[in-house]
Write an enzyme that holds these catalytic residues in place. Structure first.
Site, PDB file in Angstrom:
ATOM      1  N   GLY A  32       0.847  -1.124  -0.079  1.00  0.00           N
ATOM      2  CA  GLY A  32       0.031  -0.046  -0.104  1.00  0.00           C
ATOM      3  C   GLY A  32       0.844   1.151   0.089  1.00  0.00           C
ATOM      4  N   ALA A  33       0.062   2.420   0.357  1.00  0.00           N
ATOM      5  CA  ALA A  33       0.884   3.608   0.169  1.00  0.00           C
ATOM      6  C   ALA A  33       1.328   3.934  -1.226  1.00  0.00           C
ATOM      7  CB  ALA A  33       2.091   3.896   1.227  1.00  0.00           C
ATOM      8  N   HIS A  35       2.788   4.909  -4.724  1.00  0.00           N
ATOM      9  CA  HIS A  35       3.446   6.078  -5.112  1.00  0.00           C
ATOM     10  C   HIS A  35       3.966   5.800  -6.646  1.00  0.00           C
ATOM     11  CE1 HIS A  35       7.388   3.958  -4.732  1.00  0.00           C
ATOM     12  NE2 HIS A  35       7.079   3.958  -3.465  1.00  0.00           N
ATOM     13  N   GLY A  37       6.645   4.842  -8.012  1.00  0.00           N
ATOM     14  CA  GLY A  37       7.359   3.578  -8.228  1.00  0.00           C
ATOM     15  C   GLY A  37       6.556   2.425  -8.480  1.00  0.00           C
ATOM     16  N   HIS A  38       5.089   2.413  -7.622  1.00  0.00           N
ATOM     17  CA  HIS A  38       4.274   1.285  -7.878  1.00  0.00           C
ATOM     18  C   HIS A  38       3.787   1.552  -9.029  1.00  0.00           C
ATOM     19  CE1 HIS A  38       4.487   1.688  -3.287  1.00  0.00           C
ATOM     20  NE2 HIS A  38       4.879   0.379  -3.597  1.00  0.00           N
ATOM     21  N   GLN A  62       7.300  -8.993   7.812  1.00  0.00           N
ATOM     22  CA  GLN A  62       8.706  -8.511   7.301  1.00  0.00           C
ATOM     23  C   GLN A  62       9.328  -7.458   8.163  1.00  0.00           C
ATOM     24  OE1 GLN A  62       6.905  -7.722   3.349  1.00  0.00           O
ATOM     25  NE2 GLN A  62       8.377  -6.204   3.222  1.00  0.00           N
ATOM     26  N   LYS A 150      14.592  -0.877  -6.730  1.00  0.00           N
ATOM     27  CA  LYS A 150      14.929  -0.276  -5.671  1.00  0.00           C
ATOM     28  C   LYS A 150      15.442  -1.142  -4.611  1.00  0.00           C
ATOM     29  CE  LYS A 150      13.836   2.924  -2.148  1.00  0.00           C
ATOM     30  NZ  LYS A 150      13.029   1.849  -1.349  1.00  0.00           N
ATOM     31  N   SER A 186       9.845   6.327  -2.080  1.00  0.00           N
ATOM     32  CA  SER A 186       9.735   5.032  -1.141  1.00  0.00           C
ATOM     33  C   SER A 186       8.425   5.796  -0.399  1.00  0.00           C
ATOM     34  CB  SER A 186      10.832   5.039  -0.328  1.00  0.00           C
ATOM     35  OG  SER A 186      10.651   4.595   0.982  1.00  0.00           O
ATOM     36  N   ARG A 188       8.179   5.670   2.757  1.00  0.00           N
ATOM     37  CA  ARG A 188       8.872   6.418   3.989  1.00  0.00           C
ATOM     38  C   ARG A 188       9.303   7.554   3.707  1.00  0.00           C
ATOM     39  NH1 ARG A 188      10.405   1.029   3.899  1.00  0.00           N
ATOM     40  NH2 ARG A 188       9.840  -0.222   5.800  1.00  0.00           N
TER      41      ARG A 188
HETATM   42  O1  PAF Z   1       8.499  -4.511  -1.713  1.00  0.00           O
HETATM   43  C1  PAF Z   1       7.477  -4.430  -0.886  1.00  0.00           C
HETATM   44  O2  PAF Z   1       6.693  -3.660  -1.046  1.00  0.00           O
HETATM   45  C2  PAF Z   1       7.026  -5.743   0.045  1.00  0.00           C
HETATM   46  O3  PAF Z   1       8.412  -6.311   0.556  1.00  0.00           O
HETATM   47  C3  PAF Z   1       6.448  -6.741  -1.054  1.00  0.00           C
HETATM   48  C4  PAF Z   1       7.200  -7.402  -1.938  1.00  0.00           C
HETATM   49  C5  PAF Z   1       5.115  -6.225  -1.238  1.00  0.00           C
HETATM   50  C6  PAF Z   1       6.185  -7.823   0.092  1.00  0.00           C
HETATM   51  O4  PAF Z   1       5.411  -7.677   1.297  1.00  0.00           O
END
Ligand code: PAF
Length: 254
Positions: A32-33, A35, A37-38, A62, A150, A186, A188
């Site tokens: 989520g969040a 940007h 990049g996604h 994670q 990244k 990012s 963040r």
């Molecule tokens: O890169 C990320 O945002 C995360 O590590 C991923 C690949 C979605 C796994 O939670």
């Protein structure tokens, strides 16, 4: 607007209909969040697959730092509109309990590549990443899955996992998207103050310098970054720094 599916049953139903119609699925896994990049990953998936699935799951396993998890931006409504504009067909946003019915007692671990860099500084991080990506790949059954460069070590580990477990999915790497001043996008970055935001691109600038990694480290420290690591692996120089309590990672080809 893209369809939003939050239950596992709803997802499996949707997926089976897509697969039965013979459409290849492209997966963009996110926390989520969203940007730029996604959105770049989603646009790329749009050009190469018929059904683009964006998973939104803030994966607790994670995060080695609970504070980092707590303050991770949560913006599902906005994510839904952004993903739709970029070309997603469906957002799959499962709950924690549905994705971890085993309470994380089963894990995917890698023991060589993951022991340095991010793995060394974030104990358990890659077990969480590989486990959730394995779950998502098994649930979504994409022909292709898109990951940004990244998170370079993550990308290499996911490529390796797909090979090691014969997952039959093509892992597609996508170049890092940067602000005009070079800062890698990012989720963040929003935590930086205006002053920190001005200083942050120096991280990329220093990494790119064709000096030694010791000089890069010194340069970053002189500029006020706390350096976790700057290392060269193969044809990449990778680094992680902390600025104003915000952890930034980046890498450049050498
Ligand atoms: O890169 C990320 O945002 C995360 O590590 C991923 C690949 C979605 C796994 O939670």
């Amino acid at each position: 607007m893209s369809e939003l599916i939050q239950s596992l049953e709803g997802w499996v139903d949707y997926r089976d209909r897509v697969l039965a119609s013979g459409q290849p699925i492209g997966l963009v896994a996110t926390m989520g969040a969203l940007h730029e990049g996604h959105l770049e990953l989603i646009r790329r998936a749009r050009t190469e697959t018929d059904c683009v699935v964006v998973s939104v799951f803030l994966n607790p396993t994670q995060f080695n730092d609970p504070k980092d998890l707590e303050r991770y931006p949560k913006t599902l409504g906005v994510d839904l509109s952004l993903a739709t504009e970029a070309g997603a067909n469906v957002i799959f946003a499962p709950s924690r309990d549905s994705l971890y019915p085993d309470n994380f007692s089963y894990k995917v671990a890698e023991t060589v590549l993951s022991s340095n860099l991010e793995g060394e500084h974030r104990p358990g991080h890659f077990e969480g990443v590989l486990t959730v990506v394995m779950k998502l790949l098994n649930l979504v059954r994409p022909t292709r899955a898109y990951f940004g460069e990244k998170d370079y070590q993550q990308l290499k580990l996911i490529e390796g996992m797909a090979r090691a477990f014969f997952l039959g999915v093509e892992i597609v790497p996508v170049a890092t998207v940067r602000e005009a001043d070079g800062l890698a996008l990012s989720s963040r970055n929003v935590h930086l103050t205006a002053e920190g935001r001005k200083m942050a691109p120096e991280f990329h600038r220093s990494l790119k310098q064709t000096t030694t990694i010791e000089e890069v480290r010194r340069d970053l420290e002189d500029k006020g970054f706390t350096v976790e690591y700057v290392e060269e692996v193969g044809q990449r120089r990778l680094g992680a720094v902390v600025l104003e309590n915000v952890r930034l990672i980046d890498n450049v080809p050498i």
